[in-house]
Scaffold this active site. Structure first.
Site: not given
Ligand code: UD1
Ligand code: CA
Length: 462
Positions: A362, A74-75, A151, A373, A5-6, A12
């Site tokens: 240089y 969201g993730t 969460e 040399n 997930l990236a 932040r």
């Molecule tokens: C997430 C987890 C949390 C865990 C933590 C660990 C969820 C809801 N929460 O929270 O339980 O303790 O990671 O580090 O999954 N991303 C996407 N698309 C999105 C949102 C996020 O690709 O729509 C990617 C971000 O780029 C990131 C990763 O998912 O690499 C995690 O997202 P982030 O927002 O950092 O989640 P946390 O609040 O850290």
């Molecule tokens: Ca995170």
């Protein structure tokens, strides 16, 4: 299969650079995660991209497949974007966040083994930490199985006290993952579709969900801000140094030795404090590096010594010695047993075996043969303000101190260039060149001159 997930921006981080591209020990975080999956030899790796998609894809290239998450909902929503690519696959899928660079191959292997042994539908990589703030909490039932992840923002007072956290890495039965994902809603404090909700859904279906607890909770660091970035950097540095030491490298002071993730170092090399080894650097066996040395994208063969120097895209053959206070810039290529001494700069130049450039020189845009040399203060004059020109010095030549070699120019094999010469014409093999004013000595004139000056001063005082 692996899903990374990236797509998030990483607000932040307060940065122009997308979060997953922030380097930890010289390598973007998402690069660490993809490398780990590569070592695990997963059949397919899909990276979910969104913010900075082109940059992330540009960086990773064909190491992964990509799914675009146009809007970051969201993730869980992020994982759903891989549906077209992966939903039909059978087998295990690792889901991992692009901002958790420290999760190791050994850990993922351990998690997968537990997952298979227990016949689980999902296994979560968890960690028990002193400061669970910001992470999802793992809620287990009386028999120890995980029922759900909550969460931080959705936690009750009691749940907030739980110290077992979700690292954001999971192992799923692929079919069950995608079936459960379609049921995830955004009814929560952040109105996001959480991957973590899949856990409660699977649990509700009577599926087995397990948690695999990290042996070393430092691996769980999820980098959301620069404080965590520094923590991750330190933890990664410790790990990298430790691995090199276990492989036979002596590091005098690990705390002040900075070795990036992809650097290779041969056994019995000794590294003194203040040494920074970066990029694609490859160091041979029996080298001595530092103190205060910065080497990037360079190759050092066995037995090379480098003291208080900076090397960038340079090559040093076996047994060469560099420094103190030398600067090797891109294209510097030293043969074997070459000596580069203090305050010498080498750029885009090849130097043959056993050649010496011992002090204050240089050498740029040059091809210097073997056993040459180059005297103290001798330089190549390679730039006329418009073009760079090449200097050639053939084998066994002697270039005296403070010589200017005005390029383009060739000093033939075994030729001798007298100190202080400014050379503008080619020198044939075996010839001697002298190009400076002939010296005139005036007998007793020093005293006469002093007397003359003194008289003048006395005159002025009157
Ligand atoms: C997430 C987890 C949390 C865990 C933590 C660990 C969820 C809801 N929460 O929270 O339980 O303790 O990671 O580090 O999954 N991303 C996407 N698309 C999105 C949102 C996020 O690709 O729509 C990617 C971000 O780029 C990131 C990763 O998912 O690499 C995690 O997202 P982030 O927002 O950092 O989640 P946390 O609040 O850290
Ligand atoms: Ca995170």
């Amino acid at each position: 299969m692996g899903i990374v997930l990236a797509a998030g921006q990483g607000k932040r981080m307060k940065s122009k650079l997308y979060k997953v591209l922030h380097p930890v020990c010289g390598k973007p975080m998402v690069g660490h995660v993809v490398s780990t999956l590569e070592k695990l030899q997963v059949s397919r790796t899909v990276v979910v991209v969104g913010h900075g998609a082109e940059m992330v894809k540009g960086y990773l290239g064909d190491r992964a497949e990509y799914a675009l998450q146009a809007e970051q909902l969201g993730t869980g929503h992020a994982v759903l974007q891989t549906k077209e690519l992966l939903a039909e696959e059978e087998g295990l899928t690792i889901v991992i966040c692009g901002d958790t660079p420290l999760v190791s191959v050994e850990t993922l292997e351990g998690m997968m083994t537990l997952h298979k042994e227990r016949g689980a539908a999902a296994t979560i990589l968890t960690a028990v930490v002193d400061q669970p703030k910001g992470y999802g909490r793992i809620i287990r039932d009386d028999s120890g199985y995980v029922t759900k992840i909550v969460e931080e923002k959705d936690c009750s007072e009691e749940q907030r006290l739980v110290q077992e956290i979700n690292t954001g890495t999971y192992c799923f039965d692929n079919r069950k993952l995608f079936a459960a994902l379609s049921q995830v809603t955004n009814q929560n404090a952040q109105n996001e579709y959480y991957i973590t909700d899949v856990i409660a859904i699977l649990n509700g279906q009577g599926e087995r969900v397990d948690g695999y607890v990290l042996a070393d909770s430092a691996e769980s660091i999820g980098v959301n801000d620069r404080l965590a970035l520094a923590e991750a950097e330190q933890a990664m540095r410790t790990r990298i140094n430790r691995n090199h030491m276990l492989n036979g490298v002596t590091i005098i002071d690990p705390a002040s030795t900075y070795i990036e993730a992809d650097v290779q170092i041969g056994a019995d090399t000794v590294i003194y404090p203040g040494t920074v080894l970066r990029g694609e650097t490859v160091i041979g066996e029996d080298c001595v590096l530092g103190p205060q040395t910065d080497i990037a994208d360079s190759r050092l063969d066995a037995g090379v010594t480098v003291k208080q120097s900076v090397l960038q895209e340079a090559v040093a053959g076996k047994g060469s010695t560099i420094g103190p206070f030398a600067y090797l810039r891109p294209g510097a290529e030293l043969g074997q047993k070459v000596k580069i001494g203090d305050f010498v700069e080498i750029k885009n130049a090849k130097l043959g075996d056993e050649t010496k450039v011992s002090h204050l020189s240089y050498v740029g845009d040059a091809v210097i043969g073997r056993n040459v040399n180059v005297g103290c203060g001798a330089i190549t004059v390679n730039y006329d303000g418009f073009n760079k020109q090449v200097t050639i010095v053939e084998d066994d030549a002697f270039v005296g101190s403070n010589v200017n070699l005005i390029a383009p120019v060739v000093v033939g094999k075994g030729a001798y260039v007298v100190a202080g010469s400014t050379i503008t014409h080619n020198i044939e093999a075996g010839d001697l060149a002298i190009a400076r004013e002939r010296q005139v000595n005036k007998a007793g004139y020093a005293d006469k001159l002093r007397a003359k000056f003194a008289a003048k001063k006395a005159q002025e005082k009157k």
